[in-house]
Design a protein around this motif. Structure first.
Motif, PDB file in Angstrom:
ATOM      1  N   MET A   1       9.159  28.952   4.545  1.00  0.00           N
ATOM      2  CA  MET A   1       8.338  27.814   4.153  1.00  0.00           C
ATOM      3  C   MET A   1       6.941  28.149   4.393  1.00  0.00           C
ATOM      4  N   PRO A   2       5.958  27.523   3.384  1.00  0.00           N
ATOM      5  CA  PRO A   2       4.578  27.851   3.500  1.00  0.00           C
ATOM      6  C   PRO A   2       4.014  27.581   4.711  1.00  0.00           C
ATOM      7  N   CYS A   3       3.118  28.595   5.111  1.00  0.00           N
ATOM      8  CA  CYS A   3       2.312  28.462   6.475  1.00  0.00           C
ATOM      9  C   CYS A   3       0.828  29.079   6.119  1.00  0.00           C
ATOM     10  N   TYR A   4       0.033  28.307   6.352  1.00  0.00           N
ATOM     11  CA  TYR A   4      -1.308  28.635   6.048  1.00  0.00           C
ATOM     12  C   TYR A   4      -2.261  28.470   7.283  1.00  0.00           C
ATOM     13  N   LEU A   5      -3.532  29.331   7.234  1.00  0.00           N
ATOM     14  CA  LEU A   5      -4.454  28.998   8.219  1.00  0.00           C
ATOM     15  C   LEU A   5      -5.570  28.695   7.330  1.00  0.00           C
ATOM     16  N   PHE A   6      -5.960  26.959   7.779  1.00  0.00           N
ATOM     17  CA  PHE A   6      -7.206  26.614   6.933  1.00  0.00           C
ATOM     18  C   PHE A   6      -8.257  26.621   8.068  1.00  0.00           C
ATOM     19  N   THR A   7      -9.469  26.938   7.096  1.00  0.00           N
ATOM     20  CA  THR A   7     -10.813  27.130   8.150  1.00  0.00           C
ATOM     21  C   THR A   7     -11.630  25.836   7.279  1.00  0.00           C
ATOM     22  N   TYR A   8     -12.094  24.986   8.193  1.00  0.00           N
ATOM     23  CA  TYR A   8     -13.094  23.941   7.723  1.00  0.00           C
ATOM     24  C   TYR A   8     -14.395  24.014   8.192  1.00  0.00           C
TER      25      TYR A   8
END
Length: 169
Positions: free
Chosen positions: A10-17
């Motif tokens: 399954m997709p796994c992401y690190l998002f940075t805001y």
């Protein structure tokens, strides 16, 4: 990393805001421009960016960091994502998530950002919290995931949350 039915990852992401106006072109590590990638530091471009800003740069103090973590946790409950970790700094926050639906990373990233912005706007009545383009990094494998969870995210100086561990400093 987790497998879903059929054995696919399954997709796994690190998002940075990044906070609005906190990552400027004169940053010693350079800056990112859409469709151009990472560019070298540029003081002239930084001046242009600052001249065009409609509002002041925003930094995330302890109170805002706590609100951001709470907003992320609330989003994890209401959106079809699994939150693994959140780490904050005065200039940005990271959210590590995975999901089992066929939604694209763009949709997940946008919906999380919307949840964060709505919560902050409820508390502080401000509309420009984040830079226009959050960054994202797809988690490559279990080793990468473990590095993010055990090394990279815990190094951040702000408040942090970890699945199964709660909020910690």
């Amino acid at each position: 990393m987790q497998r879903i039915a059929g054995g696919t990852l399954m997709p796994c992401y690190l998002f940075t805001y990044h906070g609005h106006g906190t990552w400027m072109p004169d940053n010693p590590r350079g800056y990112v421009r859409r469709k151009e990638g990472i560019l070298a530091p540029d003081t002239h471009m930084a001046t242009c960016y600052r001249d065009n800003m409609c509002s002041a740069a925003i930094c995330f103090d302890h109170e805002i960091q706590q609100i951001l973590i709470n907003a992320a946790l609330e989003a994890f409950e209401h959106q079809p994502v699994r939150g693994h970790a959140v780490a904050t700094e005065s200039t940005h926050l990271h959210i590590l998530v995975s999901w089992q639906t066929n939604r694209t990373w763009k949709i997940v990233c946008r919906q999380l950002r919307g949840s964060l912005s709505r919560k902050l706007n409820q508390e502080f009545e401000r509309s420009e919290w984040f830079s226009k383009q959050p960054s994202r990094k797809r988690v490559a494998d279990r080793q990468h995931f473990d590095h993010l969870m055990d090394v990279y995210l815990p190094r951040h100086s702000g408040l942090k949350w970890r699945e199964g561990g709660g909020v910690y400093l």
